[in-house]
Design an enzyme around this catalytic site. Sequence first.
Site, PDB file in Angstrom:
ATOM      1  N   TYR A   9     -26.075  -2.819   4.610  1.00 16.38           N
ATOM      2  CA  TYR A   9     -24.619  -2.727   4.705  1.00 16.38           C
ATOM      3  C   TYR A   9     -24.176  -1.358   5.167  1.00 16.38           C
ATOM      4  O   TYR A   9     -23.035  -1.119   5.461  1.00 16.38           O
ATOM      5  CB  TYR A   9     -23.999  -2.993   3.336  1.00 16.38           C
ATOM      6  CG  TYR A   9     -24.479  -4.267   2.742  1.00 16.38           C
ATOM      7  CD1 TYR A   9     -24.105  -5.466   3.325  1.00 16.38           C
ATOM      8  CD2 TYR A   9     -25.317  -4.279   1.645  1.00 16.38           C
ATOM      9  CE1 TYR A   9     -24.558  -6.654   2.808  1.00 16.38           C
ATOM     10  CE2 TYR A   9     -25.777  -5.457   1.129  1.00 16.38           C
ATOM     11  CZ  TYR A   9     -25.399  -6.645   1.711  1.00 16.38           C
ATOM     12  OH  TYR A   9     -25.842  -7.813   1.196  1.00 16.38           O
ATOM     13  N   ASN A  47       0.285  -2.839   5.133  1.00 10.37           N
ATOM     14  CA  ASN A  47      -0.355  -1.527   5.306  1.00 10.37           C
ATOM     15  C   ASN A  47      -1.547  -1.297   4.372  1.00 10.37           C
ATOM     16  O   ASN A  47      -2.473  -0.572   4.732  1.00 10.37           O
ATOM     17  CB  ASN A  47       0.704  -0.430   5.089  1.00 10.37           C
ATOM     18  CG  ASN A  47       0.083   0.935   4.966  1.00 10.37           C
ATOM     19  OD1 ASN A  47      -0.437   1.485   5.929  1.00 10.37           O
ATOM     20  ND2 ASN A  47       0.072   1.480   3.752  1.00 10.37           N
ATOM     21  N   GLY A  51       0.808  -1.228   0.000  1.00 11.82           N
ATOM     22  CA  GLY A  51       0.000   0.000   0.000  1.00 11.82           C
ATOM     23  C   GLY A  51       0.831   1.262   0.000  1.00 11.82           C
ATOM     24  O   GLY A  51       0.471   2.244   0.660  1.00 11.82           O
TER      25      GLY A  51
HETATM   26  N1  LIG Z   1      -6.643   7.340   6.406  1.00  8.20           N
HETATM   27  C1  LIG Z   1      -7.048   7.094   7.635  1.00  8.20           C
HETATM   28  O1  LIG Z   1      -7.589   7.985   8.323  1.00  8.20           O
HETATM   29  C2  LIG Z   1      -6.829   5.742   8.259  1.00  8.20           C
HETATM   30  C3  LIG Z   1      -7.242   5.558   9.586  1.00  8.20           C
HETATM   31  C4  LIG Z   1      -7.060   4.308  10.167  1.00  8.20           C
HETATM   32  C5  LIG Z   1      -6.454   3.296   9.445  1.00  8.20           C
HETATM   33  N2  LIG Z   1      -6.095   3.498   8.143  1.00  8.20           N
HETATM   34  C6  LIG Z   1      -5.467   2.376   7.436  1.00  8.20           C
HETATM   35  O2  LIG Z   1      -4.269   2.824   6.832  1.00  8.20           O
HETATM   36  C7  LIG Z   1      -3.944   1.976   5.715  1.00  8.20           C
HETATM   37  C8  LIG Z   1      -3.559   2.843   4.534  1.00  8.20           C
HETATM   38  O3  LIG Z   1      -4.713   3.558   4.125  1.00  8.20           O
HETATM   39  P1  LIG Z   1      -4.669   5.048   3.525  1.00  8.20           P
HETATM   40  O4  LIG Z   1      -5.495   5.873   4.400  1.00  8.20           O
HETATM   41  O5  LIG Z   1      -3.285   5.430   3.211  1.00  8.20           O
HETATM   42  O6  LIG Z   1      -5.549   4.799   2.201  1.00  8.20           O
HETATM   43  P2  LIG Z   1      -5.218   4.961   0.649  1.00  8.20           P
HETATM   44  O7  LIG Z   1      -6.457   4.514  -0.048  1.00  8.20           O
HETATM   45  O8  LIG Z   1      -4.705   6.320   0.362  1.00  8.20           O
HETATM   46  O9  LIG Z   1      -4.058   3.916   0.425  1.00  8.20           O
HETATM   47  C9  LIG Z   1      -4.317   2.526   0.420  1.00  8.20           C
HETATM   48  C10 LIG Z   1      -3.181   1.783  -0.252  1.00  8.20           C
HETATM   49  O10 LIG Z   1      -3.560   0.394  -0.336  1.00  8.20           O
HETATM   50  C11 LIG Z   1      -3.398  -0.038  -1.673  1.00  8.20           C
HETATM   51  N3  LIG Z   1      -4.353  -1.079  -2.039  1.00  8.20           N
HETATM   52  C12 LIG Z   1      -5.705  -1.013  -2.010  1.00  8.20           C
HETATM   53  N4  LIG Z   1      -6.230  -2.134  -2.532  1.00  8.20           N
HETATM   54  C13 LIG Z   1      -5.194  -2.924  -2.896  1.00  8.20           C
HETATM   55  C14 LIG Z   1      -5.080  -4.187  -3.522  1.00  8.20           C
HETATM   56  N5  LIG Z   1      -6.153  -4.857  -3.934  1.00  8.20           N
HETATM   57  N6  LIG Z   1      -3.856  -4.698  -3.727  1.00  8.20           N
HETATM   58  C15 LIG Z   1      -2.746  -4.011  -3.370  1.00  8.20           C
HETATM   59  N7  LIG Z   1      -2.772  -2.800  -2.793  1.00  8.20           N
HETATM   60  C16 LIG Z   1      -3.988  -2.267  -2.566  1.00  8.20           C
HETATM   61  C17 LIG Z   1      -3.645   1.219  -2.518  1.00  8.20           C
HETATM   62  O11 LIG Z   1      -3.122   1.066  -3.822  1.00  8.20           O
HETATM   63  C18 LIG Z   1      -2.931   2.265  -1.692  1.00  8.20           C
HETATM   64  O12 LIG Z   1      -1.558   2.246  -1.972  1.00  8.20           O
HETATM   65  C19 LIG Z   1      -5.180   1.109   5.477  1.00  8.20           C
HETATM   66  O13 LIG Z   1      -4.956  -0.185   5.992  1.00  8.20           O
HETATM   67  C20 LIG Z   1      -6.268   1.809   6.264  1.00  8.20           C
HETATM   68  O14 LIG Z   1      -7.275   0.934   6.696  1.00  8.20           O
HETATM   69  C21 LIG Z   1      -6.258   4.708   7.543  1.00  8.20           C
END
Ligand SMILES: NC(=O)c1ccc[n+]([C@@H]2O[C@H](COP(=O)([O-])OP(=O)(O)OC[C@H]3O[C@@H](n4cnc5c(N)ncnc54)[C@H](O)[C@@H]3O)[C@@H](O)[C@H]2O)c1
Length: 303
Positions: free
Chosen positions: A177, A101, A20
């Site tokens: 959902y 991640n 990610g």
């Molecule tokens: N943004 C927030 O406020 C927040 C809060 C709590 C937890 N998180 C967690 O942080 C992590 C990163 O999220 P983010 O906020 O940076 O979101 P984002 O959507 O900006 O990034 C998500 C990343 O995961 C990758 N990804 C998604 N589906 C995929 C797949 N099928 N195969 C491979 N890679 C895949 C995307 O390409 C991207 O690089 C996640 O696990 C999310 O649950 C985020």
Amino acid sequence: MPVKLDNNYDLSGYVIILTGATDGIGKDMARILAGFNPKRLILPVRNKEKGNILLEYIKSSNGHAKNVEIWEMDLADLQSVKNFANKFIKEVGELHMLLNNAGVMSSNQVIKTKDNLEIQFQVNHLAPFLLTLLLLDTIKKSVSAELPGKIAFTSSSGHFNGEIDFDNLNLEKRSSYWHPIKGNYGNTKLMNVIVAKELSRIVQNENIRTYSLHPGIISTNLNHMNNRYTTYFINLLIMMFEISAEQGAINTLYPVLSPENKETGEYYNEGIKQEPNKIANDQEVANKLWKVSEQLLREHGLI
Ligand SMILES: NC(=O)c1ccc[n+]([C@@H]2O[C@H](COP(=O)([O-])OP(=O)(O)OC[C@H]3O[C@@H](n4cnc5c(N)ncnc54)[C@H](O)[C@@H]3O)[C@@H](O)[C@H]2O)c1
């Protein structure tokens, strides 16, 4: 006070996989890790073009991209995860840090993957679980007391709204959902906490530490599958609690990189250890989740 990283972590002995990394928090995690000069930093991405843009971003930010490699993997395709792991074992063969991640949020619609599994269940839980299982022996043989292994799962404070309903892991039974955080997102983020904890028990004699981590609330792409009601709710949370993607990355890396942190299996909220949802302490649930997940992977011919 937000947690801070030291400038002098030495990752020169470390082979690292971070998922990610093309967007959001992961992009800053990749940039920060690259700056600590790891032996190899492997970034599996779905879209190689985006991966190359990421590489350019890392190069232009800190000039430390020489040990950074873009590989391909799609967590929504379990065979792709297996192919990645097989290639990694064959071509690299050592691993010290696995940072699971990548994640998705789909609060208002049930999206099925190529493997006919609900997308959050697969991308947030089952696929990183598979990747971890497939690479565990490689990690075990790479690590030592001097170079301890680290396996981390980016979870979320949304896990506090999670539950584990073994009869409905794929959301097949739920008629409504719609819920911004009570849907399968929170459930799968609870699975991250449970798996990190259970894994710490399984590898307790192996010089491997495990972590589940809430990065903080950050405005990223995570919301893109949600409808406007959920988006509105999430934007409210962002308005109230937003931190930068860089601080989110620091919060996620801090417990994992800090040499003084010898804890394992714990949950961290913005870098600080916190007691998770009490379901995460239920050994029966953990055993069952592990078994059911393995069984599903067996049915798909992956382990
Ligand atoms: N943004 C927030 O406020 C927040 C809060 C709590 C937890 N998180 C967690 O942080 C992590 C990163 O999220 P983010 O906020 O940076 O979101 P984002 O959507 O900006 O990034 C998500 C990343 O995961 C990758 N990804 C998604 N589906 C995929 C797949 N099928 N195969 C491979 N890679 C895949 C995307 O390409 C991207 O690089 C996640 O696990 C999310 O649950 C985020």
